[in-house]
Write a protein that holds these residues in place. Structure first.
Motif, mmCIF file in Angstrom:
data_model
loop_
_atom_site.group_PDB
_atom_site.id
_atom_site.type_symbol
_atom_site.label_atom_id
_atom_site.label_comp_id
_atom_site.label_asym_id
_atom_site.label_seq_id
_atom_site.Cartn_x
_atom_site.Cartn_y
_atom_site.Cartn_z
ATOM 1 N N TYR A 28 -30.096 -39.251 -18.340
ATOM 2 C CA TYR A 28 -29.250 -38.971 -17.171
ATOM 3 C C TYR A 28 -29.953 -38.237 -16.046
ATOM 4 C CZ TYR A 28 -25.583 -40.762 -20.074
ATOM 5 O OH TYR A 28 -24.840 -41.594 -20.858
ATOM 6 N N SER A 29 -31.113 -37.659 -16.332
ATOM 7 C CA SER A 29 -31.766 -36.931 -15.247
ATOM 8 C C SER A 29 -33.145 -37.528 -14.951
ATOM 9 C CB SER A 29 -31.906 -35.450 -15.637
ATOM 10 O OG SER A 29 -32.875 -34.860 -14.828
ATOM 11 N N PRO A 30 -33.258 -38.233 -13.834
ATOM 12 C CA PRO A 30 -34.557 -38.805 -13.479
ATOM 13 C C PRO A 30 -35.642 -37.729 -13.349
ATOM 14 C CG PRO A 30 -32.839 -39.652 -12.035
ATOM 15 C CD PRO A 30 -32.226 -38.553 -12.856
ATOM 16 N N SER A 31 -35.247 -36.524 -12.901
ATOM 17 C CA SER A 31 -36.265 -35.476 -12.744
ATOM 18 C C SER A 31 -36.816 -35.070 -14.096
ATOM 19 C CB SER A 31 -35.688 -34.216 -12.103
ATOM 20 O OG SER A 31 -34.920 -34.561 -11.035
ATOM 21 N N ALA A 32 -35.888 -34.956 -15.106
ATOM 22 C CA ALA A 32 -36.362 -34.581 -16.442
ATOM 23 C C ALA A 32 -37.270 -35.681 -16.990
ATOM 24 C CB ALA A 32 -35.175 -34.362 -17.367
ATOM 25 N N LYS A 33 -36.877 -36.909 -16.715
ATOM 26 C CA LYS A 33 -37.683 -38.037 -17.180
ATOM 27 C C LYS A 33 -39.086 -37.963 -16.569
ATOM 28 C CE LYS A 33 -36.760 -42.913 -17.905
ATOM 29 N NZ LYS A 33 -35.756 -43.945 -17.749
ATOM 30 N N MET A 38 -44.796 -37.080 -17.197
ATOM 31 C CA MET A 38 -46.048 -36.481 -16.729
ATOM 32 C C MET A 38 -46.640 -35.576 -17.808
ATOM 33 S SD MET A 38 -46.784 -37.901 -14.030
ATOM 34 C CE MET A 38 -48.319 -37.130 -13.571
ATOM 35 N N ALA A 39 -45.742 -34.819 -18.488
ATOM 36 C CA ALA A 39 -46.240 -33.922 -19.544
ATOM 37 C C ALA A 39 -46.883 -34.755 -20.647
ATOM 38 C CB ALA A 39 -45.090 -33.084 -20.098
ATOM 39 N N PHE A 40 -46.241 -35.873 -20.991
ATOM 40 C CA PHE A 40 -46.809 -36.712 -22.043
ATOM 41 C C PHE A 40 -48.140 -37.318 -21.583
ATOM 42 C CE2 PHE A 40 -47.527 -40.692 -24.271
ATOM 43 C CZ PHE A 40 -47.506 -40.250 -25.584
ATOM 44 N N TRP A 44 -51.182 -36.582 -23.744
ATOM 45 C CA TRP A 44 -51.773 -37.709 -24.465
ATOM 46 C C TRP A 44 -53.257 -37.825 -24.148
ATOM 47 C CZ3 TRP A 44 -50.891 -40.026 -28.667
ATOM 48 C CH2 TRP A 44 -51.304 -41.339 -28.931
ATOM 49 N N ILE A 45 -53.602 -37.587 -22.862
ATOM 50 C CA ILE A 45 -55.022 -37.652 -22.474
ATOM 51 C C ILE A 45 -55.807 -36.525 -23.159
ATOM 52 C CG2 ILE A 45 -56.629 -37.360 -20.539
ATOM 53 C CD1 ILE A 45 -54.676 -39.008 -18.860
#
Ligand SMILES: CCCCCC/C=C\CCCCCCCCCC(=O)SCCNC(=O)CCNC(=O)[C@H](O)C(C)(C)COP(=O)(O)OP(=O)(O)OC[C@H]1O[C@@H](n2cnc3c(N)ncnc32)[C@H](O)[C@@H]1OP(=O)(O)O
Ligand SMILES: CCCCCCCC/C=C\CCCCCCCC(=O)OC[C@@H](O)COP(=O)(O)O
Length: 287
Positions: A28-33, A38-40, A44-45
């Motif tokens: 429901y929250s594009p900002s959280a997405k 970005m965190a992933f 991941w890198i």
């Protein structure tokens, strides 16, 4: 083992958070997405770099290690649903040193870069990246050249050494001539280091343009969906016979040709804008 009674409540709340709140935020929250994605991406890198370090360390600091990093990073575009379309790869000179220059929108450029990165090609990066934990060490092992942007003299002497390396060790160099990330729908004025480098070594410049990400990514709006990006390799620009006096005109000419292509291949036809979406999905251009 006896737990403090309140600890169960805290654990239960954490579990509920994981089970319900985080997925709800995701949907429901594009900002959280945006934040999770970005965190992933960074996490991941950093994780992949931990795996890459021992493999690369066998050879020590060596440009051939860049192949390993490249192979390990190629899948990320699938995780994010980003289709990277490469055009003009035949323009890469087959076997000689050259300087690649490309536009720099975000750390996502790594995806397009890995898609086309030629053999024995090392990027020039800001020194701060060396301290990015495992990623910094992996970059160092792969021969990434670090420059201190705060010390112009030092940066220039590193670039001059690179010019020698280009010729003696048959390597290619990838420079972001804007000198910093820029996601405003155009290109910043080009710094001249890459062009001095090419003129000093008398090697061609290969411009590469990555189309605007604004359809699927906007830091300001915290928007990050799936999408497509075109990476266009332009014909090499020769520098034979040019002198340092020719550098300003050369840099302007290359920037102009890149900006023209950037506008052409960016989906709204104008190279995006300041990623300000108007009602109705029209992207307002701020060029
Ligand atoms: C499996 C897991 C792996 C995980 C690991 C990670 C994954 C992948 C690995 C690889 C990926 C790494 C990707 C990293 C990307 C990072 C990108 C960046 O960091 S971008 C930032 C750094 N890059 C640059 O800044 C390059 C562009 N900058 C320049 O070219 C600059 O000119 C400079 C840095 C050389 C100097 O900048 P500045 O101090 O701002 O000074 P200027 O005003 O630009 O120049 C002053 C005058 O000097 C002249 N000049 C410049 N260079 C030279 C030269 N080589 N020789 C002679 N003269 C030079 C310049 O023209 C100016 O003079 P003027 O009269 O004004 O023209
Ligand atoms: C223990 C320390 C942990 C540190 C965590 C750091 C997280 C970094 C994680 C992954 C790094 C991903 C590598 C991405 C490579 C792209 C780098 C990049 O795009 O750098 C920006 C630089 O061009 C311009 O910088 P500015 O726009 O001037 O700023």
């Amino acid at each position: 083992m006896e737990l403090w009674p309140g600890a169960w409540t805290v654990l239960l709340l954490l579990l509920l958070l994981l089970l319900f709140l985080l997925p709800a935020l995701w949907f429901y929250s594009p900002s959280a997405k945006y934040f999770f994605k970005m965190a992933f991406y960074n996490g991941w890198i950093l994780f992949l770099a931990v795996l890459a370090i021992p493999v690369c360390a066998v050879r020590g600091r060596n440009v051939e290690n860049m192949k390993i990093l490249r192979l390990m990073l190629l899948h990320i575009k699938y995780l994010y649903g980003i289709r990277v379309e490469v055009r003009g790869a035949h323009h890469f000179p087959p076997s000689q040193p050259y300087v690649v220059v490309s536009n720099h929108q975000s750390s996502l450029d790594l995806l397009g870069m890995m898609e086309v990165l030629p053999g024995r090609c090392v990027p020039i990066a800001k020194r701060e990246l060396l301290w990015a934990g495992s990623a910094g060490l992996a970059c160092w092992l792969a021969g990434v050249i670090f420059i201190d942007r705060k010390r112009t003299g030092d940066a220039i002497s590193v670039m001059s050494e690179v010019a020698q390396t280009l010729l003696t060790q048959d390597v290619r160099v990838w420079v972001f001539p804007e000198g910093t990330r820029n996601h405003n729908g155009s290109m910043l004025p080009f710094k001249r280091g890459a062009f001095h480098l090419a003129v000093q070594a008398q090697v061609p410049i290969v411009p590469i343009v990555m189309s605007s990400y604004q359809d699927f990514y906007c830091k300001k709006e915290r928007r990050f969906t799936s999408g497509r990006c075109q990476v266009r390799v332009l014909p090499p620009v020769p520098t034979e016979g040019l002198t340092p006096d020719d550098v300003p005109a050369l840099a302007d000419r290359v920037r102009h040709s890149m900006l023209t292509i950037f506008r052409e291949i960016s989906t709204d036809g104008r190279g995006g804008g300041d990623c300000l979406k108007k009602p109705g999905g029209v992207v307002e251009a701020r060029l």
